[in-house]
Design a protein around this motif. Sequence first.
Motif, PDB file in Angstrom:
ATOM      1  N   ASP A   5       0.850  -1.206   0.000  1.00  0.00           N
ATOM      2  CA  ASP A   5       0.000   0.000   0.000  1.00  0.00           C
ATOM      3  C   ASP A   5       0.881   1.249   0.000  1.00  0.00           C
ATOM      4  OD1 ASP A   5      -2.430  -1.425   0.135  1.00  0.00           O
ATOM      5  OD2 ASP A   5      -2.049  -1.794   2.281  1.00  0.00           O
ATOM      6  N   LEU A   6       1.897   1.203   0.841  1.00  0.00           N
ATOM      7  CA  LEU A   6       2.811   2.352   0.926  1.00  0.00           C
ATOM      8  C   LEU A   6       3.431   2.620  -0.462  1.00  0.00           C
ATOM      9  CD1 LEU A   6       4.400   4.471   2.542  1.00  0.00           C
ATOM     10  CD2 LEU A   6       6.034   2.689   3.171  1.00  0.00           C
ATOM     11  N   ALA A   7       3.864   1.542  -1.095  1.00  0.00           N
ATOM     12  CA  ALA A   7       4.489   1.678  -2.422  1.00  0.00           C
ATOM     13  C   ALA A   7       3.506   2.295  -3.411  1.00  0.00           C
ATOM     14  CB  ALA A   7       4.967   0.316  -2.906  1.00  0.00           C
ATOM     15  N   PHE A 128      11.884   0.362  -9.680  1.00  0.00           N
ATOM     16  CA  PHE A 128      12.823  -0.387  -8.842  1.00  0.00           C
ATOM     17  C   PHE A 128      12.700   0.018  -7.359  1.00  0.00           C
ATOM     18  CE2 PHE A 128      15.808  -3.019 -11.392  1.00  0.00           C
ATOM     19  CZ  PHE A 128      15.172  -2.853 -12.618  1.00  0.00           C
ATOM     20  N   ILE A 129      12.441   1.295  -7.136  1.00  0.00           N
ATOM     21  CA  ILE A 129      12.271   1.737  -5.748  1.00  0.00           C
ATOM     22  C   ILE A 129      10.958   1.169  -5.196  1.00  0.00           C
ATOM     23  CG2 ILE A 129      11.964   3.748  -4.245  1.00  0.00           C
ATOM     24  CD1 ILE A 129      13.752   5.327  -6.176  1.00  0.00           C
ATOM     25  N   LYS A 130       9.937   1.167  -6.062  1.00  0.00           N
ATOM     26  CA  LYS A 130       8.645   0.627  -5.648  1.00  0.00           C
ATOM     27  C   LYS A 130       8.818  -0.820  -5.171  1.00  0.00           C
ATOM     28  CE  LYS A 130       3.824   0.624  -7.074  1.00  0.00           C
ATOM     29  NZ  LYS A 130       2.844   0.845  -8.124  1.00  0.00           N
ATOM     30  N   HIS A 131       9.602  -1.539  -5.943  1.00  0.00           N
ATOM     31  CA  HIS A 131       9.855  -2.933  -5.567  1.00  0.00           C
ATOM     32  C   HIS A 131      10.527  -3.019  -4.190  1.00  0.00           C
ATOM     33  CE1 HIS A 131      11.096  -7.138  -5.906  1.00  0.00           C
ATOM     34  NE2 HIS A 131      12.322  -6.743  -5.553  1.00  0.00           N
ATOM     35  N   LEU A 132      11.517  -2.175  -3.968  1.00  0.00           N
ATOM     36  CA  LEU A 132      12.214  -2.226  -2.671  1.00  0.00           C
ATOM     37  C   LEU A 132      11.263  -1.879  -1.527  1.00  0.00           C
ATOM     38  CD1 LEU A 132      15.772  -0.640  -3.206  1.00  0.00           C
ATOM     39  CD2 LEU A 132      15.155  -3.059  -3.085  1.00  0.00           C
ATOM     40  N   ILE A 133      10.372  -0.926  -1.766  1.00  0.00           N
ATOM     41  CA  ILE A 133       9.418  -0.564  -0.699  1.00  0.00           C
ATOM     42  C   ILE A 133       8.492  -1.753  -0.427  1.00  0.00           C
ATOM     43  CG2 ILE A 133       7.527   0.986  -0.044  1.00  0.00           C
ATOM     44  CD1 ILE A 133       8.881   3.171  -1.734  1.00  0.00           C
ATOM     45  N   GLU A 134       8.058  -2.376  -1.508  1.00  0.00           N
ATOM     46  CA  GLU A 134       7.159  -3.535  -1.349  1.00  0.00           C
ATOM     47  C   GLU A 134       7.803  -4.638  -0.526  1.00  0.00           C
ATOM     48  OE1 GLU A 134       6.189  -4.632  -5.347  1.00  0.00           O
ATOM     49  OE2 GLU A 134       4.735  -2.994  -5.576  1.00  0.00           O
ATOM     50  N   ILE A 135       9.080  -4.867  -0.729  1.00  0.00           N
ATOM     51  CA  ILE A 135       9.719  -5.962   0.022  1.00  0.00           C
ATOM     52  C   ILE A 135      10.337  -5.458   1.340  1.00  0.00           C
ATOM     53  CG2 ILE A 135      10.158  -7.369  -2.052  1.00  0.00           C
ATOM     54  CD1 ILE A 135      13.153  -6.495  -1.796  1.00  0.00           C
ATOM     55  N   GLY A 136      10.038  -4.222   1.682  1.00  0.00           N
ATOM     56  CA  GLY A 136      10.488  -3.705   2.980  1.00  0.00           C
ATOM     57  C   GLY A 136      11.942  -3.260   3.009  1.00  0.00           C
ATOM     58  N   ARG A 137      12.560  -3.070   1.818  1.00  0.00           N
ATOM     59  CA  ARG A 137      13.964  -2.679   1.818  1.00  0.00           C
ATOM     60  C   ARG A 137      14.171  -1.193   1.496  1.00  0.00           C
ATOM     61  NH1 ARG A 137      17.965  -6.417   1.828  1.00  0.00           N
ATOM     62  NH2 ARG A 137      19.170  -4.595   2.459  1.00  0.00           N
ATOM     63  N   ALA A 138      13.069  -0.436   1.485  1.00  0.00           N
ATOM     64  CA  ALA A 138      13.208   1.013   1.322  1.00  0.00           C
ATOM     65  C   ALA A 138      12.020   1.660   2.010  1.00  0.00           C
ATOM     66  CB  ALA A 138      13.250   1.384  -0.160  1.00  0.00           C
ATOM     67  N   TYR A 139      12.224   2.885   2.440  1.00  0.00           N
ATOM     68  CA  TYR A 139      11.134   3.556   3.173  1.00  0.00           C
ATOM     69  C   TYR A 139      11.267   5.067   3.018  1.00  0.00           C
ATOM     70  CZ  TYR A 139      14.849   4.266   6.648  1.00  0.00           C
ATOM     71  OH  TYR A 139      16.011   4.624   7.272  1.00  0.00           O
ATOM     72  N   PRO A 140      10.151   5.773   3.208  1.00  0.00           N
ATOM     73  CA  PRO A 140      10.236   7.232   3.138  1.00  0.00           C
ATOM     74  C   PRO A 140      10.802   7.806   4.431  1.00  0.00           C
ATOM     75  CG  PRO A 140       7.958   6.541   3.489  1.00  0.00           C
ATOM     76  CD  PRO A 140       8.765   5.285   3.383  1.00  0.00           C
ATOM     77  N   CYS A 141      11.616   8.827   4.306  1.00  0.00           N
ATOM     78  CA  CYS A 141      12.207   9.463   5.486  1.00  0.00           C
ATOM     79  C   CYS A 141      11.803  10.928   5.462  1.00  0.00           C
ATOM     80  CB  CYS A 141      13.720   9.305   5.445  1.00  0.00           C
ATOM     81  SG  CYS A 141      14.581  10.374   6.621  1.00  0.00           S
ATOM     82  N   PHE A 142      11.248  11.358   6.586  1.00  0.00           N
ATOM     83  CA  PHE A 142      10.683  12.712   6.648  1.00  0.00           C
ATOM     84  C   PHE A 142      11.580  13.665   7.427  1.00  0.00           C
ATOM     85  CE2 PHE A 142       7.445   9.513   6.192  1.00  0.00           C
ATOM     86  CZ  PHE A 142       6.637  10.004   5.166  1.00  0.00           C
ATOM     87  N   CYS A 143      12.747  13.227   7.808  1.00  0.00           N
ATOM     88  CA  CYS A 143      13.634  14.082   8.601  1.00  0.00           C
ATOM     89  C   CYS A 143      13.993  15.334   7.798  1.00  0.00           C
ATOM     90  CB  CYS A 143      14.923  13.339   8.954  1.00  0.00           C
ATOM     91  SG  CYS A 143      14.647  12.008  10.116  1.00  0.00           S
ATOM     92  N   THR A 144      13.970  16.455   8.459  1.00  0.00           N
ATOM     93  CA  THR A 144      14.321  17.701   7.767  1.00  0.00           C
ATOM     94  C   THR A 144      15.838  17.899   7.813  1.00  0.00           C
ATOM     95  OG1 THR A 144      14.162  18.976   9.784  1.00  0.00           O
ATOM     96  CG2 THR A 144      12.151  18.780   8.462  1.00  0.00           C
TER      97      THR A 144
END
Length: 549
Positions: A5-7, A128-144
């Motif tokens: 869903d996140l992806a 490719f990033i979508k794939h990594l997010i789907e498998i839990g190997r990438a995530y959004p970072c909101f740090c400023t």
Amino acid sequence: MTNKDLANVIFPNITKTVEDYEKEYPKRNLEEGAKVTRFAPSPTGFMHLGGLFGALIDFTLARESNGIFYLRSEDTDQARSVEGAEKLIMDTLKYYNMMPDEYEFEGKIAGNYGPYVQSERKEIYHAFIKHLIEIGRAYPCFCTTDELSEMRENQEAMKVRTGYHGRFARCSRLSVDEAIEKIKNGEKYVIRFRSNGDFENKFEFDDLRQGKLFLNENDIDEVIMKSETMLPTYHFAHVVDDHLMRTTHVVRGEEWLPSAPKHIQMFEAFGFEAPKYIHTPLIVKKEGESIRKLSKRKDPEATMSFYFENGYPALAVIESLMTIINSNYEEWHTANPDKMFTDFEVTAEKMSTSGALYDLMKLDDISKNIISKMSKEEVYSESYKWAKKYSEKLTKLIESDPEYYKAILNIERQQEKPRKDIAKYSDIENLIWYMYDEEFNNKEIIYEWKNITDINEIRNILKVYMDKYFTLDKENWFNNVKLMCDELGYASNMKEYKKNPDSFKGNVADISTVLRVALTSKSMTPDLCEIMNILGVDKIKERYNKICK
Ligand code: GLU
């Protein structure tokens, strides 16, 4: 909510998958051992010597293995990208006869593995990033940026390794729901890779130049997609592109070696085989007793425009680089003078383990040799091409009478030991100006007299020469000079002169120097008889008379 869903929230329009791209860009059908290499410059508007150095390694590795050499424009840092930079890169590769097999230029794509410009590959990276997010190997970072610098300061104060890793990787712990909510609230984010490494562990990394290395595993959650442009960072684009373009050998500067553990982890996350790496040495130069890195700021020779502006033949620059790529190149070249540099087998193991020492004197030597072997036609056309761009004066001289110019270039050429005084086309003007009356008569001439400086003696020598010994006949030319020596009390035979210098006024070399300097103003020139033949009797008389009057 799940990672899927996140992806989908992040990339709602990306429908193609990694598998689709795997099919679209299949393994290349090349013979066993063929190397696929790439030159991947950022289009910053400058071409540096280091860039050509790397490209030359790529080019030779591909050529000698019947592989593929391609060009990829790494323009994901759009702030650094400059209009027209691609043209400079292409023109440079063309000039050095290193045209890539695959590239994208002025709307034309050559090759089946493109697009070859990174900013045109956004969709691919997103898949490719979508794939990594789907498998839990990438995530959004909101740090400023402020939060990140605060984190860094804290780490420095606590004396822990800086970077987004372990417990400091705050956003890695956000739940999918939290992340989606932040995105829906319009918070800005980057995408980070989720590392699974432990910095305390070492792994074996095989660099083709440096051999087996033991590197620390990466534990930093590196940024792989930037926020505003949604373009990938170098690290991610490297992994995706070199995989999809089926690069077998990545040749890049050793400043990238510390990032290699990140790259290896990303290849693993996709289940891809990593390419082989050759991390090349820095180009260094000698300054006094010390050796330092060639600097873009301090050293004009660090930028390719230096070689264009000075008019070095392409082959000279290439060979000067070959000698620092592999130290055995020179020996090979001497043994195989008729072979091309592409016939030489570049070996990563034979590259310098410290810096690659570049030396302009060496370049000049190599270049003098190359120019000395060219035909007059070749020097004519190359130097004319150069002059039209960089020297109005030489252009004018050449155009005033091309055949006359060629005759000058032909002095002491095409013989066993040809002249070697031209290192670059910008040298020519200074070497030939005295062959032109418009230059000679309109300049304040400084005569480089050597041993004979008494003007009356000089006048006498010139008069006697013109009256009795002048000839343009090559057979008799030097003999006449010797006869004149005998008449005027100079030794015509050097051996005799050395035995008994006091019994002569001087020797045949002194006399020749007077004839030479009076005609050209220079004490060093190529063959004087040839010069006289080109100038012709009228000009010779005019110049000698000017001194005698
Ligand atoms: N664009 C990178 C650079 O200019 C390329 C490095 C590489 O060849 O991977 O440094």
